[in-house]
Write a protein that holds these residues in place. Structure first.
Motif, short mmCIF file in Angstrom:
data_model
loop_
_atom_site.label_atom_id
_atom_site.label_comp_id
_atom_site.label_asym_id
_atom_site.label_seq_id
_atom_site.Cartn_x
_atom_site.Cartn_y
_atom_site.Cartn_z
N GLU A 168 -18.35 9.82 18.81
CA GLU A 168 -17.31 9.88 19.83
C GLU A 168 -17.69 9.06 21.06
O GLU A 168 -16.84 8.37 21.65
N LYS A 169 -18.96 9.12 21.46
CA LYS A 169 -19.39 8.34 22.62
C LYS A 169 -19.32 6.84 22.35
O LYS A 169 -18.93 6.06 23.21
N VAL A 170 -19.72 6.45 21.13
CA VAL A 170 -19.66 5.03 20.78
C VAL A 170 -18.21 4.56 20.77
O VAL A 170 -17.88 3.47 21.28
N ASP A 171 -17.32 5.37 20.21
CA ASP A 171 -15.90 5.00 20.17
C ASP A 171 -15.33 4.87 21.58
O ASP A 171 -14.50 3.99 21.85
N GLN A 172 -15.78 5.75 22.47
CA GLN A 172 -15.29 5.67 23.85
C GLN A 172 -15.74 4.37 24.51
O GLN A 172 -14.95 3.72 25.21
N ILE A 173 -16.98 3.96 24.26
CA ILE A 173 -17.48 2.70 24.82
C ILE A 173 -16.69 1.52 24.25
O ILE A 173 -16.32 0.59 24.96
N ILE A 174 -16.42 1.57 22.94
CA ILE A 174 -15.67 0.48 22.29
C ILE A 174 -14.27 0.38 22.90
O ILE A 174 -13.77 -0.72 23.16
N ASN A 175 -13.63 1.50 23.13
CA ASN A 175 -12.30 1.48 23.74
C ASN A 175 -12.34 0.89 25.15
O ASN A 175 -11.47 0.10 25.54
N LEU A 176 -13.37 1.28 25.93
CA LEU A 176 -13.49 0.75 27.28
C LEU A 176 -13.76 -0.75 27.27
O LEU A 176 -13.22 -1.50 28.10
N VAL A 177 -14.60 -1.20 26.34
CA VAL A 177 -14.87 -2.64 26.23
C VAL A 177 -13.60 -3.37 25.81
O VAL A 177 -13.31 -4.48 26.29
N GLY A 178 -12.81 -2.75 24.93
CA GLY A 178 -11.54 -3.35 24.54
C GLY A 178 -10.61 -3.51 25.73
O GLY A 178 -9.96 -4.55 25.88
N GLU A 179 -10.56 -2.49 26.58
CA GLU A 179 -9.74 -2.59 27.79
C GLU A 179 -10.26 -3.69 28.71
O GLU A 179 -9.48 -4.41 29.35
N LEU A 180 -11.59 -3.81 28.77
CA LEU A 180 -12.18 -4.87 29.60
C LEU A 180 -11.78 -6.25 29.08
O LEU A 180 -11.46 -7.16 29.86
N VAL A 181 -11.79 -6.42 27.76
CA VAL A 181 -11.41 -7.71 27.16
C VAL A 181 -9.94 -8.02 27.45
O VAL A 181 -9.58 -9.16 27.76
N ILE A 182 -9.09 -7.00 27.36
CA ILE A 182 -7.67 -7.21 27.67
C ILE A 182 -7.49 -7.62 29.13
O ILE A 182 -6.74 -8.55 29.46
N THR A 183 -8.20 -6.94 30.03
CA THR A 183 -8.13 -7.29 31.46
C THR A 183 -8.62 -8.70 31.69
O THR A 183 -8.03 -9.47 32.47
N GLN A 184 -9.70 -9.08 31.03
CA GLN A 184 -10.23 -10.43 31.16
C GLN A 184 -9.21 -11.47 30.69
O GLN A 184 -9.04 -12.53 31.30
#
Length: 681
Positions: A290-306
């Motif tokens: 669950e923690k890894v998935d949360q990090i992946i989702n946050l990184v995905g949001e970061l990529v979208i923002t970028q």
């Protein structure tokens, strides 16, 4: 000290030890068992027993204790190993797994199963022990001092970063391994002197269930009142090393005897000694999914923002805003590297999957009276954890099919001029952005005539001149089976359709290659991960869709003479001698203001389930790596759409489900591609 919080760590590590135990048992050469393998199996049982005792799992502890005694005799060559014993050892491993799962679910293990396996193990101990073999005379001088107590050592155990309340509990746990001579607590550090015959590694392994490895230090004491004991142990070790050297040159001189455990265990363990617990703990970290998935989702949001920022800065003057554009370029590289690094955390080796099959192949081949060799290739190939867990069931069904239907009985293979030993191969390799998994056998292969006859009798509309690839795809139809009789292994026609559906849900496809009399290969192609997708963005009217890059074969523009109609309505296009059905996306999704003239649009040739068809789009925008967002969780299921993503301008783009679009095309035509091609002719 409340130790229930460490249960999960014990369950995970015990499960790993049981899997390793099964793997080693299956690899054992019964004619010449490897000492290191036997020692590793024994250590696994010993560690589980120690942990079970620490946490009060009595049934698990007692079962492993009896099992450990048998394994100890086996590694000292006092127990003659044969296939029956290995079968019972594997059954014991299954029983230990059941007991572990029971404790994991806060239940008590089945008492009848416990009694049954204990009775079986005790019977083996009585019947199979090689009691009549005398111990070699050369080994006697080594055995004598050990029997007198030279195996007892004084260990100095230092546990740091402890609260005073923890000391009493830990002292009691350590006392299970021997006699506590002295204990002292000061400055959050507990020092214990312990007389024990147990290896320090085993004591440390048990303590690691409740403490971090960095808190534990264990060493053998030298000097003081225990010096004579330590000296005797050292002398025994030296003599044992010399005897071991002789034994390696002359295997017949290996010592036997009931009292050899203390002297042989350290010497036999030395060649197979693993890295210390502190080193392995420092090199890895257990983190919940669950923690890894949360990090992946946050990184995905970061990529979208970028991506949004990058699109915003595209129109800026590079002379005036040079520093800003340089920073954006650096942010893009860093975001991409971060994304790849985080995604690699979820990657697992295919070894995790392949290691499940040696036992399955062994048991099923024995049940069916077949001789089968399992070969695995590409076990280090990595796949996303979410996919690797979902691929196990489809692969299991394919392996069972190969064993039951594919590989023939030894007598039949000999009559056909083949080796009695059938060969089953599991392989995995990367292919672009996908992973290619194959299940191959050198068996009888698929019978085209039998499959066609079964299809006709089942009422499936087919043509006699369809290709082999289309014939092989018929076995994925629900309820389809050519088996002459139904067994408890297979034959009901249930499973292959589920295999295909599960693989399609993972964004992949399956195809079959077969040659009658020589064997078959089932090939599965999957994306490496479901979190990120390499795709081509296409435009239909004012809407943007993402087409998975792995499904695209080519993009072309066609002429009027290449267009034909089936039954006066549905269109097919002629491309290099092949007629392909045409799916017009603007009709599927009711997109207004789209290009309706096929010759003015772009035709994308895509593949699904090994077949090709065409998609009509207005325009190609470009290739992107997009972050996949689950559409069903956030909205609802849409036919023909697998997921969605957020584009750089903040808009939502739908990711097309290629297999579903092909099914839409078939439903609209109401016939198979082969019939469409026949109608054109």
């Amino acid at each position: 000290m409340d130790i229930t919080e460490f249960y999960q760590t014990f369950f995970e590590e015990a499960e790993e030890l049981l899997n390793e135990m099964e793997h080693l048992l299956l690899e054992l050469d019964l004619d010449d068992p490897d000492n290191e393998q036997l020692n590793a199996i024994f250590r696994a049982a010993h560690s589980i027993k120690g942990g079970a005792g620490t946490f009060g799992f009595i049934v698990l502890q007692e079962t492993t204790h009896i099992f450990e005694n048998l394994l100890d005799r086996a590694r000292h060559h006092e127990l003659i190993l044969d296939r029956e014993i290995i079968d019972i050892f594997l059954e014991t491993k299954d029983m230990l797994t059941d007991q572990l799962n029971a404790y994991r679910n806060q239940e008590e293990p089945d008492p009848e199963a416990f009694e049954r396996i204990c009775t079986t193990l005790k019977r083996i101990a009585e019947e199979k022990t090689d009691a009549g073999s005398p111990a070699p005379v050369a080994a006697a001088p080594v055995e004598a001092p050990v029997a007198a107590g030279a195996g007892i050592r004084l260990l100095e155990i230092v546990l740091s970063k402890l609260d005073e309340d923890e000391c009493a509990t830990l002292t009691e746990e350590i006392a299970l391994f021997g006699t506590v001579k002295h204990s002292e607590y000061a400055d959050n550090t507990l020092k214990i002197s312990l007389e024990s015959s147990e290896p320090a590694d085993d004591i440390e392994a048990v303590l690691c269930f409740v403490l971090d490895a960095s808190q534990i230090a264990i060493q053998e004491a030298s000097g003081g009142a225990e010096a004579p004991v330590a000296a005797a142990a050292a002398a025994a070790e030296s003599m044992k090393a010399e005897t071991q050297a002789v034994a390696e040159e002359a295997p017949a001189a290996e010592p036997k005897g009931a009292d050899s455990k203390a002297s042989q265990a350290p010497a036999s363990k030395a060649p197979a000694k693993k890295p210390g617990k502190a080193q392995s703990s420092d090199a890895s970290l257990r983190v919940s999914t669950e923690k890894v998935d949360q990090i992946i989702n946050l990184v995905g949001e970061l990529v979208i923002t970028q991506s949004m920022l990058e699109q915003t800065t595209q129109g800026l003057d590079p002379v005036v805003n040079g520093q800003l554009l340089t920073g954006m370029s650096q942010l893009q590289r860093n975001a991409r590297d971060l994304q790849e690094a985080v995604m690699s955390i979820r990657m697992m080796q295919m070894d995790y999957v392949f290691n499940r099959f040696p036992r399955l192949v062994r048991d099923l081949a024995s049940k069916l009276g077949k001789e089968i060799e399992l070969v695995t290739v590409g076990k280090s190939t990595e796949l996303d954890k979410g996919l690797i867990e979902r691929i196990i069931d489809p692969l299991t069904h394919l392996v069972r099919n190969s064993i039951d239907h594919g590989i023939e009985l030894p007598e039949k293979r000999e009559a056909a001029g083949k080796n009695r030993l059938g060969k089953l191969t599991l392989s995995a390799q990367h292919q672009g952005g996908n992973i290619l998994i194959e299940v191959s056998d050198d068996g009888a292969g698929l019978n085209r005539d039998r499959i066609l006859a079964k299809a006709k009798s089942s009422g499936i509309p087919i043509s006699d001149n369809i290709s082999d690839d289309e014939v092989w795809q018929l076995i994925f139809a629900p309820g389809f089976s050519t088996a002459e009789q139904v067994t408890d292994v297979s034959g009901r026609g249930v499973g292959m359709d589920v295999v295909k559906r599960n693989i399609q849900q993972m964004g992949g496809y399956v195809e079959i290659l077969s040659q009658y009399g020589k064997g078959s290969t089932t090939r599965i192609v999957l994306p490496l991960t479901l979190a990120i997708l390499d795709g081509m963005s296409v435009k239909v009217g004012e809407e943007v869709f993402i087409l998975p890059l792995g499904a695209i074969m080519e993009s072309i523009q066609i002429k009027h003479e290449d267009i034909n109609r089936v039954a006066g309505q549905e269109q097919v296009i002629h491309v290099r001698g092949e007629y392909l059905s045409l799916v017009e996306l603007h009709k599927v999704f009711n997109v207004p203001d789209a290009q309706t003239d096929v010759t003015q649009g772009i035709v994308m040739i895509v593949q699904s389930d090994g077949r090709h068809f065409a998609l009509l789009v207005d325009q190609l925008i470009g290739q992107h790596q997009v972050v996949v967002k689950n559409l069903e969780t956030n909205y609802r299921k849409i036919p023909g759409v697998s997921a969605a993503t957020i584009m750089g301008d903040g808009s939502v783009a739908l990711i097309l489900d290629v297999p579903a679009l092909q099914r839409v095309s078939r439903d609209r035509r109401g016939s198979e591609p082969a019939r469409a091609q026949a109608a054109v002719h």
